[in-house]
Design a protein around this motif. Structure first.
Motif, PDB file in Angstrom:
ATOM      1  N   GLN A 199       0.811  -1.217   0.000  1.00  0.00           N
ATOM      2  CA  GLN A 199       0.000   0.000   0.000  1.00  0.00           C
ATOM      3  C   GLN A 199       0.844   1.267   0.000  1.00  0.00           C
ATOM      4  O   GLN A 199       0.292   2.366  -0.078  1.00  0.00           O
ATOM      5  N   SER A 200       2.167   1.128   0.076  1.00  0.00           N
ATOM      6  CA  SER A 200       3.052   2.293   0.063  1.00  0.00           C
ATOM      7  C   SER A 200       2.874   3.058  -1.243  1.00  0.00           C
ATOM      8  O   SER A 200       2.930   2.485  -2.331  1.00  0.00           O
ATOM      9  N   ALA A 217      11.882  -1.922  -2.072  1.00  0.00           N
ATOM     10  CA  ALA A 217      10.658  -2.440  -1.443  1.00  0.00           C
ATOM     11  C   ALA A 217       9.470  -2.290  -2.384  1.00  0.00           C
ATOM     12  O   ALA A 217       8.362  -1.970  -1.964  1.00  0.00           O
ATOM     13  N   HIS A 218       9.720  -2.504  -3.683  1.00  0.00           N
ATOM     14  CA  HIS A 218       8.639  -2.404  -4.675  1.00  0.00           C
ATOM     15  C   HIS A 218       8.136  -3.819  -4.969  1.00  0.00           C
ATOM     16  O   HIS A 218       8.884  -4.681  -5.413  1.00  0.00           O
ATOM     17  N   TYR A 219       6.850  -4.041  -4.702  1.00  0.00           N
ATOM     18  CA  TYR A 219       6.273  -5.380  -4.842  1.00  0.00           C
ATOM     19  C   TYR A 219       5.118  -5.366  -5.842  1.00  0.00           C
ATOM     20  O   TYR A 219       4.338  -4.431  -5.882  1.00  0.00           O
ATOM     21  N   THR A 220       5.038  -6.447  -6.639  1.00  0.00           N
ATOM     22  CA  THR A 220       3.988  -6.514  -7.656  1.00  0.00           C
ATOM     23  C   THR A 220       2.933  -7.577  -7.358  1.00  0.00           C
ATOM     24  O   THR A 220       1.886  -7.586  -7.979  1.00  0.00           O
ATOM     25  N   THR A 257      -3.703   3.781   6.023  1.00  0.00           N
ATOM     26  CA  THR A 257      -2.287   3.420   6.083  1.00  0.00           C
ATOM     27  C   THR A 257      -1.403   4.644   5.897  1.00  0.00           C
ATOM     28  O   THR A 257      -0.401   4.819   6.596  1.00  0.00           O
ATOM     29  N   LEU A 258      -1.773   5.516   4.967  1.00  0.00           N
ATOM     30  CA  LEU A 258      -1.005   6.743   4.739  1.00  0.00           C
ATOM     31  C   LEU A 258      -1.011   7.632   5.981  1.00  0.00           C
ATOM     32  O   LEU A 258       0.023   8.180   6.378  1.00  0.00           O
ATOM     33  N   LEU A 259      -2.153   7.764   6.632  1.00  0.00           N
ATOM     34  CA  LEU A 259      -2.248   8.588   7.843  1.00  0.00           C
ATOM     35  C   LEU A 259      -1.470   7.973   8.997  1.00  0.00           C
ATOM     36  O   LEU A 259      -0.862   8.682   9.800  1.00  0.00           O
ATOM     37  N   PHE A 289      -6.704   1.066  -4.710  1.00  0.00           N
ATOM     38  CA  PHE A 289      -6.835  -0.391  -4.600  1.00  0.00           C
ATOM     39  C   PHE A 289      -5.490  -1.089  -4.483  1.00  0.00           C
ATOM     40  O   PHE A 289      -5.378  -2.278  -4.768  1.00  0.00           O
ATOM     41  N   LYS A 290      -4.490  -0.340  -4.022  1.00  0.00           N
ATOM     42  CA  LYS A 290      -3.185  -0.950  -3.759  1.00  0.00           C
ATOM     43  C   LYS A 290      -3.328  -1.974  -2.635  1.00  0.00           C
ATOM     44  O   LYS A 290      -3.898  -1.692  -1.596  1.00  0.00           O
TER      45      LYS A 290
END
Length: 266
Positions: free
Chosen positions: A2-3, A10-13, A188-190, A227-228
């Protein structure tokens, strides 16, 4: 997953790809960071959650004079139970998510609590509370209504039936999780106050408020940003809610069994 602006390392697909990469680069136990603080919060939070739900459901069904289950009563009861549950779980979520971020400086739950309290104050633990409620009230309404509806279909006599509790709980959790993913991304961002994402969005200081979080997510990633991590969220919620309901229904049956056996039939 969700980042909004993850570190290139740390990039995930995909869910499986993320799990494999995290274990390979950060160690076998890395996916379990924050487990202790979640366990500490989950006990009292769920005790209040189910106690409030059962009492509210019974009271509201009597008020509505409904024979059996009222979906409206179930939805309202689930929403009220969420207020108590999230008051306990929100601080635990903040600590867990900060510990789980890539390259997190926090090595333990206690050090995370001390750092956040010292640098941001008590309010940091509840910065996403309104967003959490905005997400969890519809989540729990969908969750409880769907669970009770499925129980009516596959377990109409509402006896203790482990298979029906697992199926109903899993499907209810999956539907509710998918429908509320956009709100979870904002929460998550907050909670994490992701520095790279906030810098990219030209935001100085702390991000607060659901509306601001929604705007920031759209600004950085457009509609797909909402929708991450939806696959991971559904995969997580299905067994989580299935286990939760099956364990709850077992103890409810076990603890009330002697009362039912001693009850005089009319």
């Amino acid at each position: 997953m969700q980042s909004l602006n993850p570190d290139p390392k740390a990039h995930y697909t995909s869910v499986y790809g993320a799990l494999k990469k995290i274990i390979r680069t950060e160690g076998f136990w890395r996916p379990l960071r924050g487990l202790n603080v979640m366990m500490m919060g989950a006990g009292p939070a769920h005790a209040m959650y189910f106690a409030c739900y059962e009492n509210m459901k019974r009271t509201l069904n009597a008020v509505f004079h409904h024979q059996g289950n009222s979906h409206l009563a179930n939805g309202i009861a689930g929403s009220m139970a969420t207020l108590l549950h999230d008051a306990v779980m929100n601080p635990a979520e903040v600590v867990k998510q900060r510990m789980q971020m890539y390259n997190s400086p926090h090595r333990s739950a206690l050090s995370c609590i001390r750092t956040v309290w010292g640098t941001e104050g008590l309010g940091a633990f509840y910065r996403s509370y309104t967003t959490q409620l905005t997400m969890n009230i519809p989540f729990q309404s969908i969750h409880f209504i769907t669970y009770e509806f499925l129980q009516e279909q596959i377990n109409p006599y509402r006896g203790y039936n482990p298979q029906s509790h697992i199926i109903s709980g899993g499907l209810a959790g999956a539907l509710a999780a998918a429908a509320t993913t956009p709100l979870d991304v904002c929460k998550t961002l907050l909670n994490t106050q992701e520095n790279m994402a906030l810098s990219l969005a030209n935001i100085s200081g702390r991000l607060s408020g659901m509306a601001n979080a929604f705007r920031t997510v759209y600004q950085l990633n457009g509609l797909p940003g909402y929708f991450k991590g939806v696959q991971a969220r559904v995969i997580y919620q299905m067994p989580s809610t299935a286990i939760s309901w099956s364990v709850y229904e077992f103890f409810k049956y076990f603890l009330t069994k002697h009362k039912l056996e001693n009850r005089t039939p009319y």
